[in-house]
Enzyme design. Sequence first.
Site, mmCIF file in Angstrom:
data_model
loop_
_atom_site.group_PDB
_atom_site.id
_atom_site.type_symbol
_atom_site.label_atom_id
_atom_site.label_comp_id
_atom_site.label_asym_id
_atom_site.label_seq_id
_atom_site.Cartn_x
_atom_site.Cartn_y
_atom_site.Cartn_z
ATOM 1 N N TYR A 150 0.831 -1.200 0.000
ATOM 2 C CA TYR A 150 0.000 0.000 0.000
ATOM 3 C C TYR A 150 0.867 1.252 0.000
ATOM 4 C CZ TYR A 150 -3.766 -3.124 1.608
ATOM 5 O OH TYR A 150 -4.681 -4.135 1.722
ATOM 6 N N ASP A 164 -10.051 7.881 8.988
ATOM 7 C CA ASP A 164 -9.734 8.439 7.676
ATOM 8 C C ASP A 164 -10.512 9.734 7.498
ATOM 9 O OD1 ASP A 164 -12.364 7.695 7.097
ATOM 10 O OD2 ASP A 164 -11.790 5.950 5.899
#
Length: 332
Positions: A150, A164
């Site tokens: 990632y 997030d």
Amino acid sequence: RPRRSATFLFRRSPRPTSTSLVPEEVLIASSSSIRLSMSTESEPVAKRQKIQGVSAGEEVPLYRGEGLFAVNKPLEWTSNDVVSYIRGILERDARSRGAKVVKPGRRRKKGVVKVGHGGTLDPLASGVLVIGVGSGTKELQTFLSGSKRYRAGVKLGFETETLDMEGNVTDTKPFDHVSLESIQHCIPNSFTGEIMQVPPIYSALRKNGKKLYEEARAGKTASELGIEARKVHIYDLKLRPTNEKGEGLPCFGLDVECGGGTYIRSLVRDLGRELDTCATMTSLVRTQQAQFLLDDTLDKDDLNADAIYAAIDKTNAVLRTGLKGEKDDDTN
């Protein structure tokens, strides 16, 4: 009188005139010619079968190929959105070839176009999503537990309920004391190898039979639910001085290689707390899953039946080459 063989007269009249209708042509067809004309009605089916390599009377196959390929999951799409979109493409293709297609159901197996994915990506993440078609769905379990890479964007100074940019801010702390050097020093000491990690409350994991995000939306907190830490494996973690937009501190980036079950949002949260501040993940792209690289994925605009089956054929060819190489090594 002797019986005459049966004939049929088909009369075609000319365009009507102002005076009269005068027969211009008489066509006589025998019963055998009628059978011939009836047989031509099945020509489209016969042509489809010839194109597909299917003999007359055989069932048209549901798939043109079965196996694995990868897509670049669009932002704001769930992984299941991608699966449904691809299933629709393949169902329409199967119907256009004359195959019998039925919608998925509990008791329905024959005629159902099978499509699945090999590891959930959050709606605000993009990147490699491995897709299985037909018999390829049986191979997806391997990808759920396998290694993944990632690239994450991080911002210091605040934390949200979802960890997030989708959630509301739940905490803020000063970050002026944090430098790239202090982040770099923290990474190998606390966040590589086998570590303990508490999953986000906004996740699809189950607790007491219910998904955590459902409990979170009902107003419950992580402490109330007693979410337990789990062992995860971080194979490699590299600091990038800027995020995906090229912004420096309080923003930076991370390149992560990890095992299955790792939450990058939780990793960012824990890194912020280790630095005596808060941190939130601002972006996430899965750049690799097993042999599938981001550069090799199909974008949404490129998804059609021809491209999907070509990608499956390419993957199958690579896998066959790999297996042949392994056999050759065994004989040496």
